[in-house]
Scaffold this motif. Structure first.
Motif, short mmCIF file in Angstrom:
data_model
loop_
_atom_site.label_atom_id
_atom_site.label_comp_id
_atom_site.label_asym_id
_atom_site.label_seq_id
_atom_site.Cartn_x
_atom_site.Cartn_y
_atom_site.Cartn_z
N CYS A 100 12.96 -7.39 5.40
CA CYS A 100 13.34 -8.16 6.59
C CYS A 100 13.76 -7.24 7.73
N ALA A 101 14.50 -6.19 7.41
CA ALA A 101 14.92 -5.23 8.43
C ALA A 101 13.71 -4.57 9.08
N PHE A 102 12.74 -4.18 8.25
CA PHE A 102 11.51 -3.57 8.79
C PHE A 102 10.76 -4.56 9.67
N GLY A 103 10.59 -5.80 9.20
CA GLY A 103 9.86 -6.79 9.97
C GLY A 103 10.50 -7.08 11.32
N ALA A 104 11.82 -7.19 11.33
CA ALA A 104 12.53 -7.47 12.58
C ALA A 104 12.39 -6.31 13.56
N ASP A 105 12.52 -5.09 13.05
CA ASP A 105 12.42 -3.93 13.94
C ASP A 105 10.99 -3.76 14.46
N TRP A 106 10.02 -3.97 13.61
CA TRP A 106 8.61 -3.87 14.01
C TRP A 106 8.26 -4.89 15.09
N SER A 107 8.89 -6.08 15.00
CA SER A 107 8.57 -7.14 15.95
C SER A 107 9.26 -6.96 17.29
N GLY A 108 10.21 -6.01 17.37
CA GLY A 108 10.90 -5.76 18.63
C GLY A 108 12.28 -6.37 18.71
N LEU A 109 12.74 -7.02 17.64
CA LEU A 109 14.11 -7.52 17.63
C LEU A 109 15.04 -6.34 17.33
N HIS A 110 15.47 -6.18 16.10
CA HIS A 110 16.24 -5.02 15.70
C HIS A 110 16.43 -5.11 14.20
N PHE A 111 16.50 -3.95 13.54
CA PHE A 111 16.60 -4.00 12.08
C PHE A 111 17.88 -4.71 11.62
N MET A 112 18.94 -4.70 12.45
CA MET A 112 20.17 -5.37 12.04
C MET A 112 20.06 -6.89 12.13
N VAL A 113 19.22 -7.38 13.05
CA VAL A 113 18.94 -8.82 13.09
C VAL A 113 18.25 -9.22 11.80
N GLY A 114 17.28 -8.41 11.37
CA GLY A 114 16.60 -8.68 10.11
C GLY A 114 17.54 -8.62 8.92
N ALA A 115 18.47 -7.67 8.93
CA ALA A 115 19.43 -7.54 7.83
C ALA A 115 20.32 -8.78 7.74
N PHE A 116 20.76 -9.29 8.90
CA PHE A 116 21.59 -10.49 8.89
C PHE A 116 20.81 -11.69 8.37
N LEU A 117 19.57 -11.86 8.84
CA LEU A 117 18.75 -12.98 8.39
C LEU A 117 18.50 -12.89 6.89
N ALA A 118 18.29 -11.66 6.40
CA ALA A 118 18.03 -11.47 4.96
C ALA A 118 19.21 -11.97 4.14
N GLY A 119 20.42 -11.77 4.62
CA GLY A 119 21.60 -12.23 3.89
C GLY A 119 21.91 -13.69 4.13
N ALA A 120 21.60 -14.20 5.34
CA ALA A 120 22.00 -15.57 5.70
C ALA A 120 21.32 -16.63 4.85
N ILE A 121 20.11 -16.35 4.32
CA ILE A 121 19.44 -17.38 3.52
C ILE A 121 19.74 -17.22 2.02
N ILE A 122 20.63 -16.29 1.70
CA ILE A 122 21.06 -16.11 0.31
C ILE A 122 22.36 -16.87 0.08
N ASP A 123 22.44 -17.61 -1.00
CA ASP A 123 23.67 -18.34 -1.34
C ASP A 123 24.64 -17.40 -2.06
N ALA A 124 25.88 -17.38 -1.60
CA ALA A 124 26.87 -16.48 -2.20
C ALA A 124 27.09 -16.78 -3.68
N ASP A 125 26.94 -18.06 -4.07
CA ASP A 125 27.19 -18.39 -5.47
C ASP A 125 26.08 -17.96 -6.42
N TRP A 126 25.04 -17.32 -5.89
CA TRP A 126 24.03 -16.70 -6.76
C TRP A 126 24.57 -15.42 -7.40
N PHE A 127 25.67 -14.91 -6.85
CA PHE A 127 26.26 -13.67 -7.34
C PHE A 127 27.68 -13.94 -7.82
N ASP A 128 28.16 -13.07 -8.67
CA ASP A 128 29.55 -13.13 -9.09
C ASP A 128 30.42 -12.72 -7.90
N GLN A 129 31.42 -13.54 -7.55
CA GLN A 129 32.23 -13.30 -6.36
C GLN A 129 32.97 -11.96 -6.43
#
Length: 399
Positions: free
Chosen positions: A237-266
């Motif tokens: 996601c970071a690569f895709g966002a940076d390649w598209s002209g947004l920024h790799f950190m926008v991609g990093a945030f999006l990559a985490g935002a669609i993950i549910d926290a309860d999929w992991f041990d808190q």
């Protein structure tokens, strides 16, 4: 000395100096270790120690060492933003949507408006707006910097204050989560590149489609595998966002935002956040400090920082007090929540780094914003601690 040896000297400085200041001067009450690391980065940068001892700066932070540090810093901040995205609790915000929408909207909208006014005033003098910025991008970027609440740092501070898992702490997290989504949405708008709008639309479309597939896969994987697949997803996601002209950190945030926290041990997720802060984020703080400049004059930068701090603090407090009146909160409740939401540090610094990378702001504006973020965060614990002693009954209020 060879580059490896000089790199290790730089790492020795990065890891030891902030820790010694934090431990010896016991700054925890007003400046947690993260804040001390940011301040140390500024002091070690070209604007302070580098200006006083240029030979030291040229020797330790030569181009080869800076390039190596930047690589570590990029990965560190991607991990941190990814974790921040995972920790968003939008389900809880939706369950309390009226309260969360009113509070988050006013807590973001007022400081954003105040910050935009402050940015317009800064345009009266040259040297603040970046060479590739349109006026609206500069004004909106600086305004949003004044409105940011740093969700990861807020979590750390509320853990320290022992309110994170209490109803009040969960309320504040809901407000910050809603604001976090708005912040990254505004950043995507600012970074919209009409020359590459096709790429950006393609990235968003691909993210939505592949995101559904990714979520389907993650729910069927054992928890141990989710960590590895999640990191692969982060890099993609970071690569895709940076390649598209947004920024790799926008991609990093999006990559985490669609993950549910309860999929992991808190506990594992909390441990990862703490370890990232401990092991590699100090490199990001140092590399951030190396970007500070005082080209328009040191006094002007400090005046601008104070002006932005006033806009940020006043806007946030007024906005939350307005929400408190609408929602009929108890006396003192709005002040307590307003000061908790003042934490800016990391997310605002990341936000400002992106604006600087895209030449929307200058190094001088970046320095003023950095000073504002540090001051705002340092005010939080000293202001909140006495309030908590007086208002203990508010800790159990869930709405």
């Amino acid at each position: 000395m060879n580059t490896t040896e000089i790199f290790l000297i730089a790492m020795l400085i990065i890891l030891s100096v902030p820790y010694l200041i934090w431990r010896l001067f016991r700054t925890d009450h007003f400046a947690p270790l993260v804040v001390v690391q940011i301040i140390t980065g500024i002091l070690l940068g070209p604007g302070v120690l580098g200006a006083a001892f240029p030979s030291y700066y040229e020797f330790v932070f030569n181009p080869a060492v800076i390039q190596s540090l930047n690589g570590i810093a990029w990965w560190a901040v991607m991990l941190f933003v990814w974790i921040a995205g995972i920790e968003l609790d939008l389900k809880a915000a939706w369950q309390h949507r009226r309260e969360s929408g009113i509070t988050a909207g006013l807590a973001l909208g007022l400081p954003l408006a105040f910050g935009c006014v402050a940015a317009i005033a800064m345009l009266a003098s040259p040297g603040w707006m970046g060479e590739k910025a349109l006026t609206w991008q500069f004004v909106l970027g600086v305004g949003m910097s004044c409105a940011v609440t740093a969700l990861p740092i807020l979590i750390l501070l509320m853990e320290k204050l022992d309110i994170l898992r209490r109803p009040l702490g969960q309320r504040v997290l809901r407000y910050a989560s809603v604001d976090d989504v708005a912040i990254w949405g505004v950043l995507a708008l600012i970074l919209m590149d009409w020359g590459r709008v096709g790429r950006q639309a393609g990235f968003i479309a691909a993210f939505v489609v592949v995101g559904f597939m990714f979520r389907w896969l993650m729910q069927r994987l054992p928890q141990s595998d989710r960590w590895f697949v999640g990191l692969v997803w982060l890099a993609a996601c970071a690569f895709g966002a940076d390649w598209s002209g947004l920024h790799f950190m926008v991609g990093a945030f999006l990559a985490g935002a669609i993950i549910d926290a309860d999929w992991f041990d808190q506990k594992q997720l909390d441990g990862l956040r703490h370890n990232v802060l401990l092991v590699i984020m100090p490199v990001f703080f140092l590399s951030t400090g190396l970007r500070t400049q005082w080209g328009v004059g040191g006094a002007a930068v400090f005046v601008a920082a104070a002006w932005l701090l006033l806009a940020s603090v006043a806007g946030k407090l007024i906005g939350v007090h307005m929400a408190g009146r609408v929602l009929k909160w108890e006396k003192g409740e709005a002040s307590l929540i307003g000061w908790l939401l003042q934490t800016k540090a990391l997310i605002m610094i990341i936000f400002a780094n992106i604006l600087l990378d895209k030449k929307i702001i200058t190094n001088e504006t970046f320095t003023a914003l950095l000073l504002m973020a540090v001051a705002s965060t340092m005010l939080t614990v000293p202001m909140v601690t006495p309030m908590l002693k007086r208002l203990r009954t508010l800790l159990e209020r869930s709405s």
